[in-house]
Design a protein around this motif. Structure first.
Motif, PDB file in Angstrom:
ATOM      1  N   LEU A  80       0.824  -1.208   0.000  1.00  0.00           N
ATOM      2  CA  LEU A  80       0.000   0.000   0.000  1.00  0.00           C
ATOM      3  C   LEU A  80       0.860   1.262   0.000  1.00  0.00           C
ATOM      4  CD1 LEU A  80      -2.745  -0.906   2.640  1.00  0.00           C
ATOM      5  CD2 LEU A  80      -2.954  -0.961   0.139  1.00  0.00           C
ATOM      6  N   ILE A  81       0.408   2.277  -0.733  1.00  0.00           N
ATOM      7  CA  ILE A  81       1.009   3.601  -0.682  1.00  0.00           C
ATOM      8  C   ILE A  81      -0.111   4.617  -0.443  1.00  0.00           C
ATOM      9  CG2 ILE A  81       2.992   2.993  -2.112  1.00  0.00           C
ATOM     10  CD1 ILE A  81       1.597   4.270  -4.495  1.00  0.00           C
ATOM     11  N   PRO A  82       0.206   5.839  -0.005  1.00  0.00           N
ATOM     12  CA  PRO A  82      -0.853   6.829   0.264  1.00  0.00           C
ATOM     13  C   PRO A  82      -1.733   7.064  -0.959  1.00  0.00           C
ATOM     14  CG  PRO A  82       1.224   7.569   1.191  1.00  0.00           C
ATOM     15  CD  PRO A  82       1.538   6.353   0.367  1.00  0.00           C
ATOM     16  N   ASP A  83      -3.040   7.148  -0.721  1.00  0.00           N
ATOM     17  CA  ASP A  83      -3.979   7.345  -1.828  1.00  0.00           C
ATOM     18  C   ASP A  83      -4.519   8.768  -1.891  1.00  0.00           C
ATOM     19  OD1 ASP A  83      -5.691   7.403   0.327  1.00  0.00           O
ATOM     20  OD2 ASP A  83      -6.698   5.517  -0.146  1.00  0.00           O
ATOM     21  N   HIS A  84      -3.833   9.705  -1.219  1.00  0.00           N
ATOM     22  CA  HIS A  84      -4.227  11.112  -1.297  1.00  0.00           C
ATOM     23  C   HIS A  84      -2.985  11.981  -1.084  1.00  0.00           C
ATOM     24  CE1 HIS A  84      -4.514   9.906   2.936  1.00  0.00           C
ATOM     25  NE2 HIS A  84      -4.076  11.119   3.207  1.00  0.00           N
ATOM     26  N   ARG A  85      -3.097  13.246  -1.532  1.00  0.00           N
ATOM     27  CA  ARG A  85      -1.978  14.189  -1.425  1.00  0.00           C
ATOM     28  C   ARG A  85      -2.498  15.522  -0.900  1.00  0.00           C
ATOM     29  NH1 ARG A  85      -1.170  15.506  -6.681  1.00  0.00           N
ATOM     30  NH2 ARG A  85      -2.973  14.247  -7.319  1.00  0.00           N
ATOM     31  N   ARG A 102     -13.568   0.552  -3.584  1.00  0.00           N
ATOM     32  CA  ARG A 102     -13.181  -0.791  -4.021  1.00  0.00           C
ATOM     33  C   ARG A 102     -11.813  -0.807  -4.694  1.00  0.00           C
ATOM     34  NH1 ARG A 102     -15.210  -2.019  -9.506  1.00  0.00           N
ATOM     35  NH2 ARG A 102     -16.368  -0.257 -10.350  1.00  0.00           N
ATOM     36  N   SER A 103     -10.987   0.176  -4.328  1.00  0.00           N
ATOM     37  CA  SER A 103      -9.673   0.295  -4.962  1.00  0.00           C
ATOM     38  C   SER A 103      -8.591   0.538  -3.922  1.00  0.00           C
ATOM     39  CB  SER A 103      -9.662   1.453  -5.968  1.00  0.00           C
ATOM     40  OG  SER A 103     -10.658   1.275  -6.935  1.00  0.00           O
ATOM     41  N   MET A 104      -7.393   0.089  -4.253  1.00  0.00           N
ATOM     42  CA  MET A 104      -6.207   0.355  -3.445  1.00  0.00           C
ATOM     43  C   MET A 104      -5.132   0.938  -4.358  1.00  0.00           C
ATOM     44  SD  MET A 104      -5.884  -3.091  -1.068  1.00  0.00           S
ATOM     45  CE  MET A 104      -5.754  -4.202  -2.475  1.00  0.00           C
ATOM     46  N   LEU A 105      -4.377   1.894  -3.827  1.00  0.00           N
ATOM     47  CA  LEU A 105      -3.222   2.422  -4.549  1.00  0.00           C
ATOM     48  C   LEU A 105      -1.989   1.742  -3.975  1.00  0.00           C
ATOM     49  CD1 LEU A 105      -2.805   4.501  -6.815  1.00  0.00           C
ATOM     50  CD2 LEU A 105      -2.177   6.155  -5.054  1.00  0.00           C
ATOM     51  N   VAL A 106      -1.211   1.114  -4.844  1.00  0.00           N
ATOM     52  CA  VAL A 106      -0.096   0.288  -4.377  1.00  0.00           C
ATOM     53  C   VAL A 106       1.145   0.575  -5.212  1.00  0.00           C
ATOM     54  CG1 VAL A 106      -1.751  -1.506  -3.743  1.00  0.00           C
ATOM     55  CG2 VAL A 106      -0.522  -1.689  -5.916  1.00  0.00           C
ATOM     56  N   LEU A 228       4.197  -8.135   1.121  1.00  0.00           N
ATOM     57  CA  LEU A 228       2.869  -8.733   0.977  1.00  0.00           C
ATOM     58  C   LEU A 228       2.056  -7.924  -0.027  1.00  0.00           C
ATOM     59  CD1 LEU A 228       0.876 -10.883   2.033  1.00  0.00           C
ATOM     60  CD2 LEU A 228       0.296  -9.290   3.885  1.00  0.00           C
ATOM     61  N   ALA A 229       1.424  -8.611  -0.974  1.00  0.00           N
ATOM     62  CA  ALA A 229       0.756  -7.923  -2.084  1.00  0.00           C
ATOM     63  C   ALA A 229      -0.652  -8.466  -2.289  1.00  0.00           C
ATOM     64  CB  ALA A 229       1.576  -8.097  -3.359  1.00  0.00           C
ATOM     65  N   ASP A 230      -1.325  -7.884  -3.273  1.00  0.00           N
ATOM     66  CA  ASP A 230      -2.643  -8.316  -3.699  1.00  0.00           C
ATOM     67  C   ASP A 230      -3.623  -8.169  -2.532  1.00  0.00           C
ATOM     68  OD1 ASP A 230      -4.091  -9.357  -6.010  1.00  0.00           O
ATOM     69  OD2 ASP A 230      -4.393 -11.149  -4.816  1.00  0.00           O
ATOM     70  N   GLU A 231      -4.524  -9.120  -2.362  1.00  0.00           N
ATOM     71  CA  GLU A 231      -5.449  -9.099  -1.240  1.00  0.00           C
ATOM     72  C   GLU A 231      -4.834  -9.888  -0.085  1.00  0.00           C
ATOM     73  OE1 GLU A 231      -9.027 -11.317  -2.153  1.00  0.00           O
ATOM     74  OE2 GLU A 231      -7.904 -12.610  -3.504  1.00  0.00           O
ATOM     75  N   VAL A 232      -5.404  -9.730   1.112  1.00  0.00           N
ATOM     76  CA  VAL A 232      -4.897 -10.514   2.240  1.00  0.00           C
ATOM     77  C   VAL A 232      -6.065 -10.935   3.125  1.00  0.00           C
ATOM     78  CG1 VAL A 232      -4.383  -8.418   3.590  1.00  0.00           C
ATOM     79  CG2 VAL A 232      -3.262 -10.575   4.166  1.00  0.00           C
ATOM     80  N   LEU A 233      -6.163 -12.245   3.360  1.00  0.00           N
ATOM     81  CA  LEU A 233      -7.153 -12.834   4.266  1.00  0.00           C
ATOM     82  C   LEU A 233      -8.581 -12.389   3.958  1.00  0.00           C
ATOM     83  CD1 LEU A 233      -5.126 -12.592   7.607  1.00  0.00           C
ATOM     84  CD2 LEU A 233      -5.530 -14.636   6.227  1.00  0.00           C
TER      85      LEU A 233
END
Length: 303
Positions: A80-85, A102-106, A228-233
């Motif tokens: 994960l990286i910050p999704d806002h500035r 429903r989105s992640m910035l990575v 760790l990437a993608d989805e988790v648990l």
């Protein structure tokens, strides 16, 4: 089939069974970007096929659960990286409104071609194999175990991550050493067992069992750190059971009632011979599956 949405300032570069990947429009692809937008769709897959229709709000539920778990697992680096500035005195959101929730910035990683599977309970294909060999993926287990039993300790049973449309293939640990090298293979096993055991302990406090799960990892392109990437648990990557029901049920089916797409798998297995195009899912199967996804999220997060 649901198509990937067009997003302003983002270019679609890849679609998996469930997720769509985008890079900024200024980038030429995944090898030329510092940020990737991962959008979870409402698509549902089973037996290596994407089914119709999707599960309403599934993408949002999966993303919310992944983000919650990433917050719990701070001891393991994630993508994960910050999704806002902050621009001046104004906060700018980098995730488009059309896919917010429903989105992640990575950050992009050099992904390892390994599905890092951890099993804490005996079930599914593991149970079928155990009945024949008293082992699962080459890992010997005690005699006398029953379907749904907790294993003496969690076991790591990796798989080779097949391209879209092909079957993932269970492989030995020795084969993972050949694919990624001894040091990386050892660290993938260590981290996978660590994340599973940490997650299983947290879930248990909420009355939920994580029977098994799978993780994906990649190497940070700058530092080489395994991440760790993608989805988790999530309920797409993990098999969740109700702990109280598991302890008191009198039949294997009731004992292992899942908070995931097992309802879809069971219906499909009973109504399709796995040749040709899968049939459309009935409305009641779609709604029952959506309800189980929602219930799991509420159980774990209280939200």
């Amino acid at each position: 089939m649901t198509t990937s949405p067009a997003l302003p300032d983002w270019s679609h570069v890849y679609s998996g069974k469930v997720r769509d990947l985008y890079v900024p429009s200024s980038a030429t692809g995944l090898d030329d970007t510092d940020a990737v937008l991962v959008v979870a769709s409402d698509r549902v897959s089973a037996f290596d096929h994407v089914l119709e229709p999707g599960i309403p709000a599934k993408g949002e539920l999966l993303t919310t659960l992944s983000l919650w778990w990433f917050d719990q697992l701070t001891e393991v680096p994630n993508h994960l990286i910050p999704d806002h500035r902050l621009v001046g005195d104004r906060v700018v959101e980098d995730i488009p409104d059309a896919v917010a929730g429903r989105s992640m910035l990575v950050k992009p990683l050099d992904m390892f071609p390994i599905e890092c599977v951890v099993r804490g309970y005996l079930t599914g294909s593991g149970w079928a194999e155990y009945q024949q060999t008293q082992s699962v993926c080459g890992v010997a287990l005690p005699a006398g175990l029953q379907n749904g039993d907790r294993l003496p300790e969690a076991i790591y049973t990796p798989a080779w991550k097949a391209p879209l449309g092909e079957h993932d293939e269970n492989i030995s640990f020795e084969r993972t050493v050949e694919l990624v090298g001894a040091d990386v293979a050892e660290e993938l096993r260590r981290l996978s067992l660590l994340v599973y055991e940490r997650g299983a302990a947290i879930a248990e406090k909420h009355g939920v069992i994580i029977a098994d799960t799978k993780f994906e990892f990649g190497a940070d392109r700058s530092s080489g750190e395994i991440t760790l990437a993608d989805e988790v648990l999530t309920s797409d990557s993990s098999r969740y059971w109700d702990a109280r029901v598991h302890a008191t049920a009198t039949s294997p089916g009731e004992r292992m009632a899942s908070f995931d797409k097992q309802i879809v798998r069971d219906w499909l297995a009973a109504n399709w011979d796995k040749t040709g195009t899968p049939p459309a899912l009935p409305a009641d199967i779609v709604e029952r599956t959506a309800a189980r996804y929602r219930e799991l999220l509420e159980r774990l997060t209280g939200d």
